[in-house]
Design a protein around this motif. Sequence first.
Motif, PDB file in Angstrom:
ATOM      1  N   THR A 282      -4.360  48.869  78.366  1.00 18.51           N
ATOM      2  CA  THR A 282      -5.029  50.006  77.430  1.00 18.51           C
ATOM      3  C   THR A 282      -6.126  50.609  78.312  1.00 18.51           C
ATOM      4  O   THR A 282      -6.279  50.503  79.528  1.00 18.51           O
ATOM      5  N   TRP A 284      -9.943  52.808  77.189  1.00 17.72           N
ATOM      6  CA  TRP A 284     -10.816  53.337  76.025  1.00 17.72           C
ATOM      7  C   TRP A 284     -11.844  54.040  76.447  1.00 17.72           C
ATOM      8  O   TRP A 284     -12.455  53.669  77.742  1.00 17.72           O
ATOM      9  N   GLN A 332      -6.780  58.546  74.450  1.00 13.89           N
ATOM     10  CA  GLN A 332      -7.832  57.969  74.294  1.00 13.89           C
ATOM     11  C   GLN A 332      -9.235  58.696  74.299  1.00 13.89           C
ATOM     12  O   GLN A 332     -10.164  58.812  73.252  1.00 13.89           O
ATOM     13  N   HIS A 335      -9.544  60.709  71.031  1.00 16.48           N
ATOM     14  CA  HIS A 335     -10.217  59.738  69.960  1.00 16.48           C
ATOM     15  C   HIS A 335     -11.798  60.382  70.198  1.00 16.48           C
ATOM     16  O   HIS A 335     -12.451  60.211  69.091  1.00 16.48           O
ATOM     17  N   TRP A 336     -12.320  60.117  71.249  1.00 14.96           N
ATOM     18  CA  TRP A 336     -13.626  60.601  71.712  1.00 14.96           C
ATOM     19  C   TRP A 336     -13.910  61.842  71.413  1.00 14.96           C
ATOM     20  O   TRP A 336     -14.965  62.222  70.819  1.00 14.96           O
TER      21      TRP A 336
END
Length: 480
Positions: A282, A284, A332, A335-336
């Motif tokens: 992953t 993040w 990702q 998302h931020w």
Amino acid sequence: MHTYALYQDPLHGEHLVISGHEIGMGMVPDKADISDPILLRHVLCLIILVHNFFHLILYWRQIKLCRKSNAPPLQLDGTMSPDAFEASKDKQLHASYLEVFDLVLDTAYSCLDMYLSTLAYIWKMTVDWYGYADDIWLNVTFMAMFSTYLVIRMLPSLFYEKLVLDPKFKVDPEKSPPLVGMICALAFIVVLLQIAIIPLTAIFMALQELNVWYCILLVWLIVVGTSLVILGFVGIFGVPCIGKSRKMQDSDIDDELRDVLDSFDFPGRVYLVHTFNVGRPTAWVMGCFCCLRLDIHDNLKLNRGLASDDLNSGEVGAGLKDDQLAAFVAHQLAHWHLQHVAKTLVLIWLNLVIYLVLFGLCYNWQTLYSSAGFTNLYPKTVGFWLVYKYLMPIYHDISTWIVFFFIRHFEYAADAYVVRLGYGPPMRAALLKLFADDIEFPNVDHWYLMWHRLRPSMLQRIENLQRLYKTHRVSRISLI
């Protein structure tokens, strides 16, 4: 505020005697009113039965779907072989049958604890043994015995898994811990619990001297403050227990990844994490404000970014190509950019506030303790368990659905943002490649997923991507 001595001579002081009326194993209420402890006992057990029966239906829906699935879905054509599908199906059935057994066992334990006054009996034993002790000593002893009892309750589930399910589904003994090892692990858990109970009980006994609403506010502020500190810590140092981080220089970043970072104008640092083979591949974004970092796990890159000769045979070919990695990182970063972490934290904090308010309203309800077999003298710490276990299940189901709903739709929103940037096809390819590297059962019942899966299934995400770039019509209801 009273001062408590944590370590003291338990034979020093006045002997404590439990007095007052207790309902014992009574079954017939004196009046048809919720203030009657026997009637409340029936109501609490009914809440447990309704809650667990609802989840039993969800488990059986998943089992039914699993049983009737005989081949990989069309979306996984060329990604999942029939043998891999059957292996994942057996693994899912194994987990689902264990969930059903645990749920039935929990229903039996919860009702028997009420009707047999099990907790009151543990308290009576505590007072008989340490009748001269102070309140804090009694609560520590009670929690030690109660936590041990909770661990012992796990033994039937352990025996069922190791003696029934493992042989039935032909679980490889080399890949599953032995029964004796699991029993030893439970014994170790008992010891760890005792180490944690002493300071936690002392802290609680100090807090419970405050007004219940001041206590609730203090607990909420501690949780919020701790989560913010953790967010800042991981933004600066990452997660050291996962692996060693190395800051990526410009020469380490390929053109596709550089384009993604530039398109988001990402201000933080970028790290490559050399993982210890813990967890799934992953990436993040962690931290906030000036403490912002993007961690890319090395097992997310094709062959960990190494030559094939430097890898084990099982690691060769695993990971994403450069364009797929760029699409995954874009997801990702979306998302931020959409502030999903902040929104999730607000959801959790709001949920915690509601839970603590409900807890404050119920914690001092004397009838609740009487329904469990206690008199006016009871351990202060048992209120946490009674409120959580018997009064909160319905609220927990509602709040779980709401929080899970938003988190799943944060995934859809991030995918939609990626598609608008032109990364739809490589994002779909990345999802399929990660699935091929770590096979799991692909079919998830829609109702089961809403309460038992934090994220949408891989098939749901692929269908949503197809809907977004208009190659496939998908009902929005199927994406709830």
